[in-house]
Design an enzyme around this catalytic site. Structure first.
Site, PDB file in Angstrom:
ATOM      1  CB  ALA A 152      -1.934   2.787  -8.371  1.00  0.00           C
ATOM      2  CE  LYS A 153       0.544   4.477   0.628  1.00  0.00           C
ATOM      3  NZ  LYS A 153       1.391   5.663   0.561  1.00  0.00           N
ATOM      4  CB  ILE A 154       2.827   1.540  -7.504  1.00  0.00           C
ATOM      5  CG1 ILE A 154       1.455   1.154  -8.098  1.00  0.00           C
ATOM      6  CG2 ILE A 154       3.947   0.693  -8.066  1.00  0.00           C
ATOM      7  CD1 ILE A 154       1.337   1.357  -9.599  1.00  0.00           C
TER       8      ILE A 154
END
Ligand code: PMP
Length: 300
Positions: A152-154
């Site tokens: 996930a691009k957190i």
């Protein structure tokens, strides 16, 4: 930084300077925002966003990891992005959508905080503006897949990337390479990693890395060129004995690598044949010169 006239915030186009948030915005404190980095290219047929739908899909995947109730659909975000480009007139540059827990609730559990969505865009040139880069294995380990959801691009993940980049400040290295908990190569702070060895391309498997959209494009390009790509666990030794290496990323595009830890990759210190072919082919794709990839372009 260079700016544009408008930023899209929660469904409205507002002046760039007016796009402000409260200091008690939840995600500002705990890193719980999700975002994307997308590029728009000026093609012969006008501006086009590269793989917009795939970026938005990943954005919503990342938001789902945080159980965010996003008050817009993927389609609405895609349309808002294209409309923002029309209104700002940006033909070539970078697009940054972000979904975050807004103001109204503190404490770790974001439940009850509003979910805000913004999209900004601005002119942005090459991220690593060198013909080839010299890189160094970072002293920081890539985030452990059991500490978070790696693909996930957190926003909070980027603490790891920032430290890796800061470690190189003042040195001759252009970029870092992060290893995973087993000492295997994971990725760059904002790029996926590839090597070329005896005419064959290798890249680390998914698991500890972001599933890069450029990585996916490059794998398809290589297959079109008749070059085999294999996902394989790679160690720094594999890089030193490789013929070529390169990074991929929306910002970095295809960036060729000259050395790792001051050891030259390949014999010449010059761009390798296959990496250069991949790089040229990638630019053909994003600039709309390769009709096989036309569906990847969202025309503004
Ligand atoms: N890894 C990391 C950690 C990144 O931040 C990025 C940039 N988004 C990438 C890889 C490359 O991903 P993409 O090709 O989708 O931009």
């Amino acid at each position: 930084m260079e700016t544009t006239k408008y930023i899209w915030l929660n469904g409205e186009f507002i002046a760039w300077d007016e796009a402000k948030i409260h200091v008690l915005t939840h995600s500002l404190h705990y890193g719980g925002a999700v975002f994307e980095g997308i590029r728009v290219y000026e093609t012969a047929k006008g501006a086009a966003v590269f793989r917009l739908r795939d970026h938005t899909k990943r954005l919503f995947y990342s938001a789902a990891v945080f159980k965010m109730k996003v008050p817009f659909s993927e389609e609405e975000i895609n349309s808002a992005t294209l409309e923002l480009l029309r209104r700002t007139g940006l033909k070539q540059g970078y697009i940054r959508p972000i979904i975050y827990f807004g103001y109204g609730k503190m404490g770790l559990n974001p439940k009850g905080a509003p979910v805000d969505v913004a999209i900004a865009c601005w002119p942005w040139g090459a991220y690593l503006p060198h013909e080839m880069v010299d890189i160094k294995v970072s002293k920081y380990m890539r985030i452990h897949p059991r500490s978070t959801v790696c693909d996930a691009k957190i926003s909070g993940h980027y603490v790891n990337s920032i430290l890796a980049v800061q470690q190189l400040e003042g040195s001759h290295y252009h970029e870092a390479l992060l290893l995973d908990f087993d000492g295997n190569i994971a990725e760059g702070p904002g790029e996926n990693f590839f090597i070329v060895s005896k005419g064959h391309i290798y890249t680390p498997p998914l698991g500890t890395i972001l599933a890069g959209i450029t990585r996916d494009t490059v794998i398809k390009i290589a297959s079109n060129l008749g070059v085999c790509v294999t996902e394989k666990i790679l160690r720094p030794e594999d890089v030193w004995s490789a013929d070529e290496a390169f990074f991929t990323g929306t910002a970095a595009e295809v960036t060729l690598i000259r050395s790792l830890d001051d050891r030259q990759i390949g014999n010449s210190g010059k761009p390798g044949e296959i990496s250069q072919q991949i790089k040229d082919a990638y630019l053909d794709v994003v600039y709309g010169r390769d009709s096989r990839f036309e569906t990847y372009l969202s025309r503004v």
